[in-house]
Each structure stands twice: as C-alpha cells, then as structure tokens.
Design a protein around this motif. Structure first.
Motif, mmCIF file in Angstrom:
data_model
loop_
_atom_site.group_PDB
_atom_site.id
_atom_site.type_symbol
_atom_site.label_atom_id
_atom_site.label_comp_id
_atom_site.label_asym_id
_atom_site.label_seq_id
_atom_site.Cartn_x
_atom_site.Cartn_y
_atom_site.Cartn_z
ATOM 1 N N GLN A 104 0.615 -1.267 -0.059
ATOM 2 C CA GLN A 104 0.144 0.175 -0.007
ATOM 3 C C GLN A 104 0.711 1.341 -0.017
ATOM 4 O O GLN A 104 0.565 2.368 -0.622
ATOM 5 N N GLY A 105 1.849 1.090 0.654
ATOM 6 C CA GLY A 105 2.707 2.516 0.848
ATOM 7 C C GLY A 105 3.295 2.609 -0.462
ATOM 8 O O GLY A 105 3.631 3.897 -1.066
ATOM 9 N N TYR A 106 4.008 1.689 -0.943
ATOM 10 C CA TYR A 106 4.443 1.597 -2.350
ATOM 11 C C TYR A 106 3.720 2.176 -3.468
ATOM 12 O O TYR A 106 3.917 3.106 -4.379
ATOM 13 N N PHE A 107 2.365 1.618 -3.461
ATOM 14 C CA PHE A 107 1.302 2.003 -4.603
ATOM 15 C C PHE A 107 0.972 3.566 -4.336
ATOM 16 O O PHE A 107 0.858 4.184 -5.294
ATOM 17 N N ILE A 108 0.923 4.101 -3.131
ATOM 18 C CA ILE A 108 0.703 5.545 -2.792
ATOM 19 C C ILE A 108 1.889 6.385 -3.603
ATOM 20 O O ILE A 108 1.429 7.284 -4.208
ATOM 21 N N LEU A 109 3.064 5.824 -3.448
ATOM 22 C CA LEU A 109 4.123 6.364 -3.875
ATOM 23 C C LEU A 109 4.253 6.635 -5.716
ATOM 24 O O LEU A 109 4.427 7.508 -6.231
ATOM 25 N N LEU A 110 3.951 4.986 -6.011
ATOM 26 C CA LEU A 110 3.960 5.027 -7.278
ATOM 27 C C LEU A 110 2.828 5.977 -8.130
ATOM 28 O O LEU A 110 3.261 6.471 -9.115
ATOM 29 N N LYS A 111 1.805 5.656 -7.467
ATOM 30 C CA LYS A 111 0.541 6.284 -8.224
ATOM 31 C C LYS A 111 1.013 7.850 -8.301
ATOM 32 O O LYS A 111 0.731 8.570 -9.370
ATOM 33 N N GLU A 112 1.540 8.671 -7.247
ATOM 34 C CA GLU A 112 1.846 10.097 -7.408
ATOM 35 C C GLU A 112 2.887 10.281 -8.169
ATOM 36 O O GLU A 112 3.157 11.355 -8.864
ATOM 37 N N PHE A 113 3.950 9.530 -8.309
ATOM 38 C CA PHE A 113 5.214 9.623 -8.804
ATOM 39 C C PHE A 113 4.845 9.605 -10.351
ATOM 40 O O PHE A 113 5.357 10.148 -11.264
ATOM 41 N N LEU A 114 4.235 8.377 -10.908
ATOM 42 C CA LEU A 114 3.883 8.445 -12.191
ATOM 43 C C LEU A 114 2.758 9.650 -12.529
ATOM 44 O O LEU A 114 2.916 9.986 -13.829
ATOM 45 N N LYS A 115 2.133 10.336 -12.045
ATOM 46 C CA LYS A 115 1.408 11.421 -12.377
ATOM 47 C C LYS A 115 1.936 12.605 -12.241
ATOM 48 O O LYS A 115 2.101 13.386 -13.342
ATOM 49 N N ASN A 116 2.907 12.959 -11.256
ATOM 50 C CA ASN A 116 3.530 14.213 -11.219
ATOM 51 C C ASN A 116 5.103 13.942 -11.135
ATOM 52 O O ASN A 116 5.562 15.229 -11.045
ATOM 53 N N GLY A 117 5.428 13.026 -11.384
ATOM 54 C CA GLY A 117 7.183 12.910 -11.406
ATOM 55 C C GLY A 117 7.694 13.245 -9.927
ATOM 56 O O GLY A 117 8.977 13.141 -9.748
ATOM 57 N N LYS A 118 6.856 13.195 -8.993
ATOM 58 C CA LYS A 118 7.420 13.659 -7.735
ATOM 59 C C LYS A 118 6.219 13.393 -6.610
ATOM 60 O O LYS A 118 5.068 13.052 -6.903
ATOM 61 N N VAL A 119 6.554 13.206 -5.333
ATOM 62 C CA VAL A 119 5.522 12.782 -4.112
ATOM 63 C C VAL A 119 5.459 13.991 -3.318
ATOM 64 O O VAL A 119 6.461 14.503 -2.531
ATOM 65 N N GLY A 120 4.187 14.466 -3.009
ATOM 66 C CA GLY A 120 4.072 15.661 -2.053
ATOM 67 C C GLY A 120 4.184 15.198 -0.576
ATOM 68 O O GLY A 120 4.008 13.980 -0.595
ATOM 69 N N GLU A 121 4.411 16.094 0.337
ATOM 70 C CA GLU A 121 4.661 15.832 1.576
ATOM 71 C C GLU A 121 3.640 14.990 2.328
ATOM 72 O O GLU A 121 3.811 14.104 3.002
ATOM 73 N N LYS A 122 2.478 15.366 2.049
ATOM 74 C CA LYS A 122 1.350 14.757 2.578
ATOM 75 C C LYS A 122 1.202 13.141 2.275
ATOM 76 O O LYS A 122 1.115 12.479 3.357
ATOM 77 N N LEU A 123 1.217 12.837 1.091
ATOM 78 C CA LEU A 123 1.325 11.457 0.727
ATOM 79 C C LEU A 123 2.608 10.877 1.044
ATOM 80 O O LEU A 123 2.613 9.531 1.440
#
Length: 583
Positions: free
Chosen positions: A229-248
């Motif tokens: 679940q932690g990995y998919f949260i990271l992957l989803k955001e990275f694929l969308k924006n190329g980075k992960v925001g602080e909250k996620l």
C-alpha cells in the motif's frame, strides 16, 4: 561556461561499453532474426500460469496469485534461473506445446498445474517437466483447506528446489515457509490489489490501495499489505507528477514503517522502503541499500534486478545499469518494459546497433504491439536521422497507440522539414499538453514553433502568447517543477524576453541537475541549451552542448542533424565538429 573534455563519451569509454555489450549479449541472447538463441541452463525453469478450475471465473486472480508466489519463492533459491511472472503470463490459455514454450523462454524445465477453489477447500495439482528429456521429474496433488494454501505454495517451491538441486540456504527456506497472513480473506484482497496494480493506471492504483486497506482491516499484522500500500501510494503520485507531495509521502512512510516493524527481513518490504527514498527524495544511494538487501534475499527476482538497474542509470553508472537491465531481461524476456528500458539505455550510451537489435526483438516477440516499432523508429532517427527508413517501419507498425503515433508523426515531419504537416497534425489534435517525465509542453507552443518555421511570425507569436498564459497558470500550482520552469524559459525565449528566459531556464535545470540525476538531468539540460539558442547566447549554448555530447545523454548525431531548433547554430564550426565527433 562548463569545462569539458571535448572527446565524445563513446570514444572515451569505448572499451568499457564493448565489454558491456558482450556481457549483455551473453545474458539476453542474439536478437533480430525472430529466434532467441542462447545457452540454456539445466537449472532454469518457467512456472506457467496455473489453470483456474474454480466455478467462479473471478477466482482467476487467485490462481494467478498462486503462480506469482511460487515464482517469488523459487527466486529466493540460489543457482536457479526462474523466468519472471510477466513473461510466463503471456502463455495464459496458450495452445503451444511445452517444448515450444521452453525454447522461447530459454529454459529446460516447465512447472505447470491447476487450482480449484470451492466450499472453503482447494485442490492444487502440479507437475515438473524436463523438456530436454521429456520426463516428469515431480508431480503432486494437494487436497487441503483453503487456509492451507500458504503451506502448499511453500511445499511446491521447496520440492522443486530439491529436484533441481538449487542452493537452498537455511535463511531462504525460512523465508519461503513464512506465512504472509493467517487471514485468507485478507490475502484474497491482497491478490485483488495486485491484479489492479498490474495495470498501473491512476484509477487502478487507487483501487489497489483500497483493496489493501480492506486487507489491513482484516489483519493488522499483514506486513506485505502495508508495504504494498505504501509503495502504490508512492508509485501513483510519481507516475502522475514525477514527484511525491509531503502529505502523501508521510502517509506512505507510515505504512512502510509499520511493515518494517512486523517483517524487517522481508525483501519486498525492504524494497518498498527503497522506493520511499527513490520516489520521495530521489535519494538513489539510500534506495540502493534497500534494493541490494532485497536482491540478496531473492537473487532470481527480475524486479529487484530491474530496480537496481534503474538506480544505476539515475546515478550515471551506465555499465552497471546495462548489466542489471540485461540480467532482468534475461529472466523476463517477454517484458516490454524491461526491453524498452534496456534499449533506451543503449541509445543513451550511443550503442545504436545494440539498441536496434533489441527493438527488432521486441517486434518479433510482440508484432501486434506498437512499442517495438516506436523504439526502432527512435533508433533510426537518433543514429542518423534516417527519415525514409523510419517511415517504412511506421507503415508496418500495428495497433500503434494514439500517443505513440502522434509523437512519431510530429518527429518525422520535423526531421523532414515538412512544417505544413507538422502544423496540420497539431491543428487536428485536441491535446492540451504533451507531458513526459522531462517536459510539459502545451500544444500551442508547438504550433507556434511550426508557424515560426514557415515564416509566419505574427501567428507564431499569437500561439506562444497563448502557451505562456497556460504555463503561467501551471506555475502558480507547480512552482518547483523543473519542467514548468524550463517551459516558461522556452516560451520567453521565443518571445525575445531574454532575461526571463535565462532565469527560468537556469532555475528549472538547477532543480534537477545532471549531477543529481543523470537520466532526467540531461533531458532537462538539453532544454536549457535550447533556451540559450533561442536568445542567441550561442557560445554558452555550444559550451553546454559540447558537455552534454561528451557524456551519455539524449544528444545524438541524428538529433543535431534532424531537429530544426538547432538551425541558428548549424553553420558554426564548433557545431560542425560536434556532428563529426558524434557520427
């Protein structure tokens, strides 16, 4: 001004990459003829998708999950070559003969089986076949309670390891025997999550995260569920924006740390923590430690090998990048992603013959997929701007995706100096932005370029001005995105606003420099060089272009010959020397 050694990178490193090419050739076989010739190890195996004999078709994900776990368990055994899940899933429901499959995958042994699930019980049948001798080496039928599925998966892997004389350490055996959860319903949701995540779309990754939440609700000690679940949260955001925001990022870290508390030695859990450093901070050295740990525990896991290769590419360690990508591809030869990334790496180190061989192999293996054709065209354009050959390949392409087709049509029209077609393609499309990891281009910006190339200055200014408004609006929401800053610089450059162009270009490039990320940094740095060309800062542009040509990067002979954006410096002696050096 960047101080550089003016010799091209391929000249300085030629011997190293020849050795790398030989190594990769031994690992991934001989490409281009439609066959896949390689020496076949007696300790090689492919686990074919287990047939689903359950009454409910939706139980298919359960049988697929069994296949995946057996593959993952065998990957923990030293000395075995285990073909990865992506490649074997290509044979789901196939009518091909076992020997033919073994030949295509480059293995000696095939494990096939079936699973039936009903009324709280399971029946699993498995048999191991030596395809060289056409002998059954092992076969067993398990009639168990559904909750015993983990014991069955472990037993199958251990029996296969014994028959194939794999190097089974005490630690590996212990890992294979570990039950991921005592709750079969929680495991069911976990398998459903994996099914969704395989598609890698934003919607499916969201569903995967929801399925894992249900899994955790049923078993709050399910380490793999937390980690995934932690990995998919990271992957989803990275694929969308190329980075992960602080909250996620905080949310993902909480999940992964819970997994680490429960199962600190689990290789998948540690790999997830590696992705926290990778996607969250682009801290590739820290991520490398976790990926190395995972690979040590599962030496035959292609995903770990591929992830290691990806880190080394970001770090600019190209020999290691190609070595790990080659090893991953050798045990997952049907993976389009692995083939594409290995092919791209060969292009970046300007080993175009190897890149073309892999593109040919992709076409041979997947004639109805567009990726191989697209990669072949990219090689032809990058190597020597061979538009005619690229056009022939494009006409042969089957089921080309809209995105691939549009991008290739634009590239070919530019390289042919067919600006009317370039404009027509864009005017008949409705895409607002062309978004990649390294750029964020409004369609209006490209239209402005097209009209500028045909001398319609007033029309081009109109489109550049529209593009500027769009990107300024994006900048308000994404001020630290290097792509947005560089796109602002490019537009300001076209509008003759030199000061703003250089300011935003420098900011954008400094946000992710080559020194921090050799893959992305080089793509972004190329855009800074174009800005310098646009504002007539030719000496600085050539200094930086010489630097980018001296390292492994997107700059190639074909790029410099074919892209009309280089026209303002085309007659400069230094530019001509670059062409000679790169040819």
């Amino acid at each position: 001004t960047v101080k550089i050694d003016n010799r091209p990178f391929y000249a300085k490193k030629r011997n190293i990459f020849l050795v790398t090419g030989v190594l990769a050739g031994l690992l991934i076989g001989t490409f281009g003829s439609g066959s896949f010739t390689k020496s076949v190890s007696d300790r090689s195996i492919a686990v074919l998708p287990f047939s689903n004999y359950s009454t409910l078709p939706e139980d298919q994900y359960f049988s697929d999950g069994i296949t995946e776990v057996i593959i993952a368990n065998l990957a923990k055994v030293g000395g075995l070559k285990v073909i990865s899940r992506t490649s074997v899933m290509e044979y789901k429901g196939t009518t091909k003969k076992i020997k033919e499959i073994a030949k295509e995958l480059g293995v000696t042994h095939i494990l096939e089986g079936s699973i039936q699930k009903a009324n709280g019980r399971i029946r699993v049948v498995g048999q191991l076949i030596d395809t060289k001798k056409d002998e059954h080496l092992w076969a067993e039928t398990y009639d168990r309670k559904e909750t015993d599925i983990f014991d069955v998966q472990s037993d199958v892997a251990l029996k296969i390891a014994e028959v194939m004389r794999g190097k089974l350490s005490e630690e590996a055996e212990k890992l294979i025997k570990v039950k991921p959860t005592d709750n079969i319903e929680a495991y069911d949701y976990y398998l459903q999550a994996q099914k969704y995540a395989d598609r890698r779309t934003q919607e499916d990754l969201s569903l995967a995260i929801i399925m894992l939440e249900k899994s955790i609700e049923l078993d709050n000690n399910f380490a793999l569920a937390y980690a995934r679940q932690g990995y998919f949260i990271l992957l989803k955001e990275f694929l969308k924006n190329g980075k992960v925001g602080e909250k996620l990022l905080t949310r993902a870290k909480e999940k992964i740390e819970l997994a680490l508390q429960i199962a600190p030695e689990n290789p998948s859990v540690r790999a997830s923590f590696g992705f926290y450093h990778y996607y969250g901070f682009r801290d590739y050295r820290k991520a490398l430690k976790d990926f190395e740990f995972a690979l040590e525990k599962e030496p035959g896991n292609s995903k770990h090998l591929f992830d290691m290769g990806s880190l080394y590419r970001r770090l600019g360690e190209w020999e290691k990048n190609i070595e790990y990508y080659s090893r991953a591809y050798a045990i997952d030869p049907n993976s389009i992603s692995y083939a594409q990334n290995l092919q791209q790496s060969y292009m970046l180190v300007r080993q175009f013959e190897k890149a073309e061989e892999i593109a040919d192999e992709m076409i041979n293996r997947h004639p109805d997929r567009s990726t191989g054709y697209a990669r072949k065209i990219n090689v032809l354009l990058a190597r020597n701007a061979d538009v005619d050959a690229a056009k022939i390949i494009m006409e042969k392409a089957k089921l080309m995706t809209k995105e691939d087709l549009l991008q290739l049509q634009l590239d070919l029209s530019l390289y042919k100096n067919d600006y009317s077609s370039f404009i027509s393609i864009l005017e008949n499309d409705t895409t607002e932005y062309f978004i990649r990891q390294w750029n964020y281009q409004p369609r209006f910006f490209l239209l402005g370029m097209g009209y500028e190339f045909i001398g319609e200055k007033d029309i081009s200014i109109k489109y550049y001005t529209k593009a500027l408004k769009m990107v300024e609006d994006k900048f308000a929401d994404m001020p630290t995105d290097p792509r947005i800053n560089l796109q602002l610089g490019l537009i300001y450059g076209k509008l003759n606003r030199k000061r703003e162009a250089l300011r935003f270009g420098k900011i954008g490039s400094s946000l992710l420099p080559v020194s921090r990320d050799h893959l992305m940094g080089a793509h972004l740095f190329r855009q800074l060089i174009l800005i310098q060309v646009y504002v007539n800062d030719f000496d600085l542009a050539l200094d930086n272009l010489e630097y980018l040509s001296s390292i492994s990067s997107v700059i190639s002979y074909g790029d410099l010959v074919g892209d009309p954006n280089w026209n303002p410096i085309r007659d400069n002696p230094r530019f001509k020397k670059l062409l000679t050096d790169l040819q």
